[in-house]
Design a protein around this motif. Structure first.
Motif, PDB file in Angstrom:
ATOM      1  N   SER A  70       2.662   2.543   2.335  1.00 39.71           N
ATOM      2  CA  SER A  70       2.660   3.198   3.756  1.00 39.71           C
ATOM      3  C   SER A  70       4.120   3.544   4.199  1.00 39.71           C
ATOM      4  O   SER A  70       4.313   4.367   5.288  1.00 39.71           O
TER       5      SER A  70
ATOM      6  N   CYS B 202       0.879  -1.155  -0.086  1.00 37.77           N
ATOM      7  CA  CYS B 202      -0.016  -0.203  -0.013  1.00 37.77           C
ATOM      8  C   CYS B 202       0.838   1.172  -0.019  1.00 37.77           C
ATOM      9  O   CYS B 202       0.213   2.405  -0.215  1.00 37.77           O
TER      10      CYS B 202
ATOM     11  N   CYS C  55       1.681  -3.737   8.657  1.00 38.76           N
ATOM     12  CA  CYS C  55       0.762  -2.800   8.014  1.00 38.76           C
ATOM     13  C   CYS C  55      -0.598  -3.684   7.682  1.00 38.76           C
ATOM     14  O   CYS C  55      -1.490  -3.976   8.460  1.00 38.76           O
ATOM     15  N   CYS C  56      -0.762  -3.955   6.374  1.00 37.49           N
ATOM     16  CA  CYS C  56      -1.922  -4.417   5.920  1.00 37.49           C
ATOM     17  C   CYS C  56      -1.948  -5.978   5.891  1.00 37.49           C
ATOM     18  O   CYS C  56      -3.192  -6.564   5.924  1.00 37.49           O
TER      19      CYS C  56
HETATM   20 ZN   LIG Z   1      -0.241  -1.622   4.219  1.00 40.62          ZN
END
Ligand SMILES: [Zn+2]
Length: 132
Positions: free
Chosen positions: A8, A6, A15-16
């Motif tokens: 970031s 993503c 994170c994801c």
């Molecule tokens: Zn992410």
């Protein structure tokens, strides 16, 4: 240890990944937006995309269909986001290569709603296909 798809700047595992693997639920509309972008970018996460799509607007496709869409996503910029109670919006630009290898930008203002503690993608307020 790989950076999250993503964009970031965080590691995927921090994170994801917890959202995509179902270990955690996104708490904010931005987290849901990022994880859905990552799901599209990584492919193979069709079920996650369906699970986070509001039933009223979810496409009539299977998880396999969604997870195998060939995409050339280059990055995500979140321009703005707001969240109030159980609804929120995220305005973003997603960059990708079209079928001719030309960089394009998909700009969208997405609406999200929270039902029983889970955030869902509802629809887009406005669409602007730029980069022509
Ligand atoms: Zn992410």
């Amino acid at each position: 240890m790989k950076p999250c798809a993503c964009g970031s700047g965080k590691l995927f595992s921090n994170c994801c990944s917890p959202f995509l693997s179902g270990k955690a639920l996104p708490k904010t509309v931005k987290q849901l937006m990022r994880s859905r972008y990552a799901a599209f970018a990584l492919t193979g996460y069709g079920q996650y995309l369906l699970d986070t799509w509001h039933p009223d607007s979810a496409p009539a496709v299977t998880a396999d269909d969604l997870g195998s869409v060939d995409s050339n996503w280059l990055g995500l910029d979140i321009l703005d986001s707001s969240q109030q109670g159980d609804s929120g919006t995220v305005e973003f630009c997603a960059h990708f290569l079209d079928e001719n290898g030309k960089p394009k930008t998909h700009r969208e203002n997405s609406r999200f709603v929270r039902i029983k503690g889970r955030w869902y993608y509802l629809d887009a307020l406005s669409l602007d296909y730029g980069g022509t």
